[in-house]
Design an enzyme around this catalytic site. Structure first.
Site, short mmCIF file in Angstrom:
data_model
loop_
_atom_site.label_atom_id
_atom_site.label_comp_id
_atom_site.label_asym_id
_atom_site.label_seq_id
_atom_site.Cartn_x
_atom_site.Cartn_y
_atom_site.Cartn_z
N ARG A 259 0.79 -1.31 -0.09
CA ARG A 259 -0.06 0.13 -0.07
C ARG A 259 0.79 1.23 0.04
NH1 ARG A 259 -4.59 -2.72 3.50
NH2 ARG A 259 -5.80 -3.48 1.85
N GLY A 355 -6.39 20.14 -23.50
CA GLY A 355 -7.58 20.30 -24.48
C GLY A 355 -7.46 19.12 -25.37
N GLU A 379 -4.27 -3.28 -4.74
CA GLU A 379 -3.99 -3.46 -3.16
C GLU A 379 -5.16 -3.07 -2.41
OE1 GLU A 379 -1.26 -4.90 -2.59
OE2 GLU A 379 0.06 -4.45 -4.20
#
Length: 401
Positions: A259, A355, A379
């Site tokens: 993590r 854009g 995760e």
């Protein structure tokens, strides 16, 4: 080096490692990443370069031939690599989760056997928890191991295996009811097996099949696969740590590292999106001036830079907490949640700044736009992170009524 996402208190060695990695990213990854990604091609030359740099041994202790560096150093390297191409960071992340689990939980024989070759990059690691029907609900695992003499026989199907084809060692979490009475909590009857295999697809060893790559929207180049076990025999000495029933805890320890890694990836992708956005805003002109001179664009750049900075600070805090030996599930969950959400927002703002060109495959932001969503689910989903964070907060702030 840019002003944003700086880390105070690094040693000279850490700064040298990061400088080397950033240089490698700028010269060897960014120039080729979009072309390789569009072809969904495994970045073999890049991986070979990382191997030469010693990055596969970054967190493996020096006694096993690694560099013995901290989680913080690793996370900062991942941030740099993800800035170049997120898929490459995935190749080393799974490797490191397995190496970390071996270092923390393996028997001495397992460490001696695997870690030196993992440090050299000769063995590549992958790990496997998820299954087709369960996603983040690890307690619902149905893959099973049954004892048979000196071996265990494994059966079941696994899903979302990063490095499934290129890896030669997979840490697989399965249910093992042996020694656990009826009614034992599901997480107490799981075991992690260290499964060695040949790289490639098809039947890579008797009883083990890697069907092929899953075709994905983004996160290309790295192979994501299923794993099918049908009578796969694994010796008892390949139970991680030598004792059954500890697999859930071992995997969760590894996922905490994962993590922090996902947070670092989010930081890296967001940084790159900001770099692309702020550069394009100064090149593109409308109504007689660079769009960077329009207040609307300056507001976007201000918000993007603040998010890059905040996510980086939380990621660094989570890594340092783990390095200090403290429990960091709250901080890792917060960092992963914030960094992945902010990454998506920064990438989208950079996309808007571009854009119509943001929609063109010629521009790098198009690739980032497809890569960012993976971080919202990898995760553990954002919703899972919030559950973890909420439960930990209620533990910390228990009302004494």
């Amino acid at each position: 080096m840019a002003r944003l996402a700086q880390t105070a208190g690094l040693t000279d060695v850490q700064q040298e490692i990061l400088s080397t990695v950033r240089d490698f990213v700028d010269k060897e990854i960014i120039p080729v990443a979009t072309e390789l990604e569009h072809r969904d091609e495994y970045p073999q030359a890049i991986v070979d370069g990382l191997k030469e740099l010693g990055l596969f041994g970054l967190m493996i202790p020096e006694e096993y031939g690694g560099l013995g560096e901290s989680l913080l150093t690793y996370a900062l390297c991942v941030e740099e690599i993800a800035r170049g191409w997120m898929s490459v960071s995935g190749i080393i992340n799974t490797h490191f989760i397995v190496a970390y689990m071996l270092k923390q939980h393996g028997t001495q024989e397992q460490k001696d056997h695997f870690l030196p070759r993992m440090a050299a990059g000769d063995i590549r690691g992958a790990f496997s928890m998820s299954e087709p029907a369960l996603g983040s609900d690890v307690s619902a695992i149905t893959s099973k191991a049954v004892k048979d003499g000196d071996d265990y026989v494994l059966n079941g199907q696994k899903m979302w295996l990063t490095n499934g084809g290129t890896s030669s060692l997979v840490a697989v979490l399965v249910r093992s009811d042996e020694g656990h009475p009826e009614g034992t909590a599901p997480h107490k009857s799981m075991t992690t097996f260290l499964v060695e295999k040949e790289p490639g697809f098809g039947e890579v060893r008797p009883g083990l099949t890697i069907p092929g790559k899953i075709d994905k929207m983004g996160y290309k180049g790295v192979d994501t696969t299923e794993l099918i076990m049908d009578g796969l025999r694994v010796p008892a000495d390949r139970v991680l740590g030598g004792v059954t029933g500890r697999g859930f805890y071992q995997m969760m320890d590894g996922v905490e590292v994962g993590r922090v890694n996902v947070a670092a990836r989010g930081c890296g992708v967001a940084q790159r999106a900001f770099e692309l956005g702020v550069r394009y805003a100064q090149q593109r002109h409308t109504f007689g001036k660079a769009i960077a001179q329009h207040q609307a664009i300056q507001f976007k750049l201000a918000e993007m830079a603040t998010k890059v900075e905040a996510a980086h600070a939380m990621m660094v805090n989570a890594a340092r907490k783990k390095d200090s030996g403290e429990r960091n599930d709250l901080e890792a969950g917060m960092a992963k949640y914030l960094a992945s959400e902010y990454c998506k927002e920064v990438v989208e703002d950079a996309f808007r700044i571009h854009g119509g060109y943001g929609f063109s495959k010629e521009y790098e932001i198009e690739r980032l736009y497809r890569e960012a969503p993976m971080l919202l689910i990898g995760e553990g989903t954002a919703e899972i992170q919030k559950m973890i964070i909420g439960r930990r907060l209620l533990e910390e702030y228990r009302f004494q009524g």
